[in-house]
Design an enzyme around this catalytic site. Structure first.
Site, PDB file in Angstrom:
ATOM      1  N   ARG A 155       3.222 -10.809  -3.249  1.00 53.74           N
ATOM      2  CA  ARG A 155       2.972 -11.160  -1.877  1.00 53.74           C
ATOM      3  C   ARG A 155       4.415 -11.249  -1.038  1.00 53.74           C
ATOM      4  NH1 ARG A 155       1.777 -16.439  -2.070  1.00 53.74           N
ATOM      5  NH2 ARG A 155      -0.261 -16.391  -0.371  1.00 53.74           N
ATOM      6  N   ILE A 156       5.110 -12.026  -0.868  1.00 56.22           N
ATOM      7  CA  ILE A 156       6.493 -12.061  -0.603  1.00 56.22           C
ATOM      8  C   ILE A 156       7.515 -11.288  -0.021  1.00 56.22           C
ATOM      9  CG2 ILE A 156       8.507 -12.984  -0.716  1.00 56.22           C
ATOM     10  CD1 ILE A 156       7.794 -15.645  -1.983  1.00 56.22           C
ATOM     11  N   ASP A 175       8.650  -1.896  -8.598  1.00 57.17           N
ATOM     12  CA  ASP A 175       7.902  -3.076  -9.616  1.00 57.17           C
ATOM     13  C   ASP A 175       7.123  -1.873 -10.470  1.00 57.17           C
ATOM     14  OD1 ASP A 175       5.556  -4.537  -9.888  1.00 57.17           O
ATOM     15  OD2 ASP A 175       6.340  -5.532  -8.208  1.00 57.17           O
ATOM     16  N   PRO A 208       9.947 -12.837 -10.111  1.00 61.16           N
ATOM     17  CA  PRO A 208       9.780 -13.884 -10.922  1.00 61.16           C
ATOM     18  C   PRO A 208      11.027 -13.853 -12.308  1.00 61.16           C
ATOM     19  CG  PRO A 208       8.169 -12.906 -11.407  1.00 61.16           C
ATOM     20  CD  PRO A 208       9.112 -11.683 -10.206  1.00 61.16           C
ATOM     21  N   ARG A 236      15.517 -16.115  -7.762  1.00 60.51           N
ATOM     22  CA  ARG A 236      16.004 -17.218  -8.316  1.00 60.51           C
ATOM     23  C   ARG A 236      17.378 -16.525  -8.449  1.00 60.51           C
ATOM     24  NH1 ARG A 236      12.338 -19.612  -7.272  1.00 60.51           N
ATOM     25  NH2 ARG A 236      11.029 -21.733  -8.845  1.00 60.51           N
ATOM     26  N   ASP A 260      19.804 -18.008  -1.235  1.00 62.47           N
ATOM     27  CA  ASP A 260      19.672 -18.848  -1.028  1.00 62.47           C
ATOM     28  C   ASP A 260      19.050 -19.887  -2.254  1.00 62.47           C
ATOM     29  OD1 ASP A 260      17.470 -20.871   1.472  1.00 62.47           O
ATOM     30  OD2 ASP A 260      15.668 -20.664  -0.483  1.00 62.47           O
ATOM     31  N   GLU A 265      21.770 -25.005 -10.273  1.00 70.12           N
ATOM     32  CA  GLU A 265      21.425 -25.366  -8.657  1.00 70.12           C
ATOM     33  C   GLU A 265      20.769 -26.516  -9.184  1.00 70.12           C
ATOM     34  OE1 GLU A 265      17.735 -24.018  -5.988  1.00 70.12           O
ATOM     35  OE2 GLU A 265      19.034 -22.492  -6.966  1.00 70.12           O
ATOM     36  N   HIS A 297      18.429 -23.091  -0.851  1.00 69.25           N
ATOM     37  CA  HIS A 297      16.903 -23.050  -1.332  1.00 69.25           C
ATOM     38  C   HIS A 297      15.982 -23.938  -0.760  1.00 69.25           C
ATOM     39  CE1 HIS A 297      14.379 -22.786  -5.256  1.00 69.25           C
ATOM     40  NE2 HIS A 297      14.338 -22.446  -4.367  1.00 69.25           N
TER      41      HIS A 297
END
Length: 329
Positions: A155-156, A175, A208, A236, A260, A265, A297
């Site tokens: 989606r992103i 992908d 992910p 991530r 980000d 972290e 983040h």
């Protein structure tokens, strides 16, 4: 059914109250501002459902203890779920889901970082603090002339591609499960990972964190990249081999880096550590480079996304009970 939500921030209270009011009959909810940990795991006794965010790291041992205390549903109110031992939860019969908040905020932030990196905004902004308005070292690149490689077209990733399409750049995508609609676009080409890293001027990560994606940007991948490549990561921190990236920045193979997120972290990002000594040496070292942008983040941190993460997280527990949760893992 009793539900307990952890990590509630002040900016989430209004959304929490709305979500609590919309729970079906027979459900009650309480909250804790702290993360869920070994120190307070016993507070979930009597709760069948718990809701956590990304700071609450649920190891196999913590999942097992939650199960002993009666937990049968875990709702993660963020996209990432690598901080929960999902496999162990499923083995114990605990249902787990994440949250699919709207992709637009993160996608917009991604494009912003790409543009800031290409136009050397960090160095330009820093110089103004000492009244240096010279042009030397600030020569930028135009996005329309470049090839952007998008790793991950969920989606992103798809929304990033939609946003980039207006700039006129060439887009490569990788992908393992290509999107049929994207594959038919003239402006985009699906390729394998090696082809993407070898032919992209900008690489942006939207996958992910799993065993198959951990350190997907490593020394071998970097060696195949174009000179002066720009790398952007809003997913991530562990998707990147930080040591390999540092070496590539020092050798000037990587022209710019914008992240980000960062490995290890937790305990730093989203906390005020102004007066503390931070032990994350890699973060401190990377931050000093003029061509490295590190944000804390916040790609997700919009009014819409924050509200959605809380409201969907709360609603996900009864949805899992009813078997209608679209994001169950």
């Amino acid at each position: 059914m009793n539900i307990r939500l952890f990590e509630l921030r002040d900016d989430e209270v209004a959304a929490y109250m709305r979500a609590a009011a919309n729970l079906p009959a027979g459900y009650s909810i309480s909250f804790d501002t702290q993360i869920l940990s070994e120190a307070n795991i016993d507070s979930v006794a009597g709760c069948e459902g718990i809701i956590i965010n990304n700071k609450s790291v649920m190891s196999a041992a913590l999942v097992e203890r939650a199960h002993e205390l009666g937990v049968r549903y875990i709702a993660i109110r963020c996209v990432g779920f690598n901080h929960v031992d999902v496999k162990r939860a499923q083995e114990l019969g605990i249902k787990v889901c994440n949250t699919a908040y709207p992709p637009y905020g993160v996608a917009e932030f991604t494009v912003m970082l790409i543009l800031m990196a290409l136009r050397r905004c960090k160095a330009a902004i820093w110089r103004q603090q000492v009244n240096d308005y010279s042009l030397d070292g600030l020569l930028g690149r135009e996005l329309r002339t470049l090839t952007v490689g998008v790793v991950g077209t969920g989606r992103i990733g798809r929304t990033v591609i939609d946003n980039l399409s207006g700039f006129g750049c060439k887009i490569l995508a990788y992908d393992p499960y290509p999107n049929a609609e994207l594959a038919n676009r003239d402006s985009l080409e699906y390729v394998d990972m090696d082809t993407l890293v070898a032919n992209s001027d900008v690489i942006t990560l939207h996958v992910p964190l799993m065993d198959s994606t951990r350190a997907i940007i490593n020394a071998d991948a970097i060696a195949k990249m174009r000179e002066d490549v720009t790398i952007v990561n809003v997913s991530r921190g562990e998707l990147i081999d930080t040591d390999a990236v540092i070496e590539a920045i020092e050798s000037e193979k990587i022209g710019a880096l914008a992240m980000d997120v960062f490995e290890d972290e937790v305990g730093i990002y989203h906390e005020n550590r102004m007066h503390d000594i931070l032990a994350n040496r890699k973060m401190a070292y990377l931050r000093q480079f003029p061509n490295v942008l590190l944000t804390n983040h916040i790609a997700f941190y919009t009014d819409i996304d924050v509200n959605c993460m809380v409201e969907q997280g709360v609603a996900a527990v009864p949805a899992m009970v009813e078997g209608t949760c679209a994001t169950q893992l």
